[in-house]
Design an enzyme around this catalytic site. Structure first.
Site, PDB file in Angstrom:
ATOM      1  N   GLU A 107      -6.732   4.825   7.921  1.00 15.66           N
ATOM      2  CA  GLU A 107      -6.482   6.237   7.590  1.00 15.66           C
ATOM      3  C   GLU A 107      -7.702   6.857   6.900  1.00 15.66           C
ATOM      4  O   GLU A 107      -7.962   8.053   7.051  1.00 15.66           O
ATOM      5  CB  GLU A 107      -5.209   6.346   6.726  1.00 15.66           C
ATOM      6  N   GLU A 147      -5.355  -4.840  10.577  1.00 20.95           N
ATOM      7  CA  GLU A 147      -4.310  -3.842  10.766  1.00 20.95           C
ATOM      8  C   GLU A 147      -4.561  -3.086  12.066  1.00 20.95           C
ATOM      9  O   GLU A 147      -5.349  -2.123  12.083  1.00 20.95           O
ATOM     10  CB  GLU A 147      -4.311  -2.849   9.602  1.00 20.95           C
ATOM     11  N   ASN A 188       0.868  -1.182   0.000  1.00 17.45           N
ATOM     12  CA  ASN A 188       0.000   0.000   0.000  1.00 17.45           C
ATOM     13  C   ASN A 188       0.902   1.230   0.000  1.00 17.45           C
ATOM     14  O   ASN A 188       1.501   1.559   1.017  1.00 17.45           O
ATOM     15  CB  ASN A 188      -0.882  -0.056   1.263  1.00 17.45           C
ATOM     16  N   SER A 201       3.470  -2.336  10.196  1.00 13.16           N
ATOM     17  CA  SER A 201       4.918  -2.458  10.434  1.00 13.16           C
ATOM     18  C   SER A 201       5.498  -3.808  10.030  1.00 13.16           C
ATOM     19  O   SER A 201       6.386  -4.331  10.699  1.00 13.16           O
ATOM     20  CB  SER A 201       5.245  -2.141  11.898  1.00 13.16           C
ATOM     21  N   HIS A 228      -9.493   1.348   5.041  1.00 16.16           N
ATOM     22  CA  HIS A 228      -8.204   1.501   5.742  1.00 16.16           C
ATOM     23  C   HIS A 228      -8.396   2.468   6.909  1.00 16.16           C
ATOM     24  O   HIS A 228      -9.178   3.414   6.821  1.00 16.16           O
ATOM     25  CB  HIS A 228      -7.145   2.034   4.771  1.00 16.16           C
ATOM     26  N   GLY A 232       2.779   2.066  10.714  1.00 11.22           N
ATOM     27  CA  GLY A 232       3.797   3.107  10.575  1.00 11.22           C
ATOM     28  C   GLY A 232       4.558   3.420  11.858  1.00 11.22           C
ATOM     29  O   GLY A 232       5.268   4.417  11.940  1.00 11.22           O
ATOM     30  N   LYS A 256       0.039   4.274  -0.274  1.00 10.23           N
ATOM     31  CA  LYS A 256      -0.618   5.453   0.315  1.00 10.23           C
ATOM     32  C   LYS A 256      -0.380   6.680  -0.589  1.00 10.23           C
ATOM     33  O   LYS A 256      -0.318   6.518  -1.803  1.00 10.23           O
ATOM     34  CB  LYS A 256      -0.108   5.664   1.740  1.00 10.23           C
TER      35      LYS A 256
HETATM   36  P1  PGA Z   1       2.965   0.155   7.534  1.00 10.01           P
HETATM   37  O1  PGA Z   1       1.491   0.395   6.960  1.00 10.01           O
HETATM   38  O2  PGA Z   1       3.475  -1.139   6.943  1.00 10.01           O
HETATM   39  O3  PGA Z   1       3.756   1.345   7.082  1.00 10.01           O
HETATM   40  O4  PGA Z   1       2.848   0.067   9.008  1.00 10.01           O
HETATM   41  C1  PGA Z   1       0.596  -0.664   6.755  1.00 10.01           C
HETATM   42  C2  PGA Z   1      -0.706  -0.148   6.204  1.00 10.01           C
HETATM   43  O5  PGA Z   1      -1.174   0.905   6.647  1.00 10.01           O
HETATM   44  O6  PGA Z   1      -1.308  -0.780   5.306  1.00 10.01           O
END
Ligand code: PGA
Length: 252
Positions: A100, A168, A12, A214, A98, A174, A14
């Site tokens: 976010e 997630e 992803n 992560s 997601h 992140g 983003k």
């Molecule tokens: P990350 O994000 O691997 O940077 O933690 C995962 C995601 O939000 O899909």
């Protein structure tokens, strides 16, 4: 013993990536063309890069996905993109719900369910994201929260073929933090159990359950080996082929 589905490792990106980033996709595509992966491999780039990435990935097995879609197929929705448009640009899947999006755009389970149904209407796989916040985990409500999100976000059109669920934990995204192996196993077991009651079509055992938050080259093998983990949704580490490819190769 469960007949496990073919795993999926999806990146992803983003809101990251310009034309210059296509070289990462080319590198990933070239690696897959040279030696087949033990999993399906996907990148969900920003919408602006879908079409050029489709061209960059041609002749390889690299799949592409969108990061969000509108519930409608077309119309007066300035700035939005429909599942049909993503499909037209070369996507075979789209991430919906997601954290976010849930956080930045106040998307509810009802919204996410409508978007997942839109993905199915356009013949895209819906990658439905669920996950608890740190506060919810500390309060001991992670399973309840995830179960509730799943129930509210899963449309009646979902099958084992057109739907992927990504667990997630919000606090792991992140941050470099990951849940323990036992915690991931517990949540994935719970999602599988809920799917047995919720999925109307197809086999709940065959729905791919991804872990995300992560995932890095250093922890991928351990996370991917957990029971009921059928792949990974990778954010930061998917932006660079040097990090993403070892995660793909950690799939056995
Ligand atoms: P990350 O994000 O691997 O940077 O933690 C995962 C995601 O939000 O899909």
């Amino acid at each position: 013993m469960r007949r496990t589905p073919r795993p999926l490792v999806a990146g992803n990106w983003k809101m990251n990536g310009l034309k210059s980033s296509l070289k990462q996709a080319r590198e990933i595509a070239a690696s897959l063309a040279k030696s087949a992966a033990a999993c399906d491999v996907m990148i969900c780039p920003p919408t602006t890069l879908l079409r050029p990435m489709k061209d960059a990935a041609k002749a390889s097995k690299l799949k592409l996905g969108g990061q969000d879609c509108h519930a409608s197929s077309q119309g007066a929705h300035t700035g939005d993109v429909s599942a049909e448009m993503l499909k037209d640009a070369g996507a075979t899947a789209v991430i919906v719900g997601h954290s976010e999006r849930r956080e930045d755009h106040q998307e509810t389970n009802v919204d996410v369910r409508a978007k997942a149904a839109a993905a199915h209407r356009a013949d895209l796989v819906a990658i439905i994201c669920v996950g608890e916040t740190l506060k919810q985990r500390k309060a001991g409500t992670a399973l309840r929260v995830v179960g509730h999100q799943l129930k509210g976000s899963l449309p009646a059109t979902a099958t084992d073929q057109n739907t992927v669920v990504a667990y997630e934990p919000v606090w792991a995204i992140g941050t470099g933090l990951t849940p323990t192996v036992d915690d991931v196993a517990e949540v994935h077991r719970h999602i599988r159990k809920r799917l047995r009651a919720l999925l109307l079509n197809g086999s709940p055992e065959r729905v791919r359950l991804l872990y995300g938050g992560s995932v890095k080259p250093g922890n991928a093998a351990e996370l991917l080996a957990i029971e009921n983990v059928d792949g990974a949704l990778v954010g930061g580490a998917s932006l660079d082929a040097k990090d993403f490819l070892p995660i793909v190769r950690a799939c056995r």
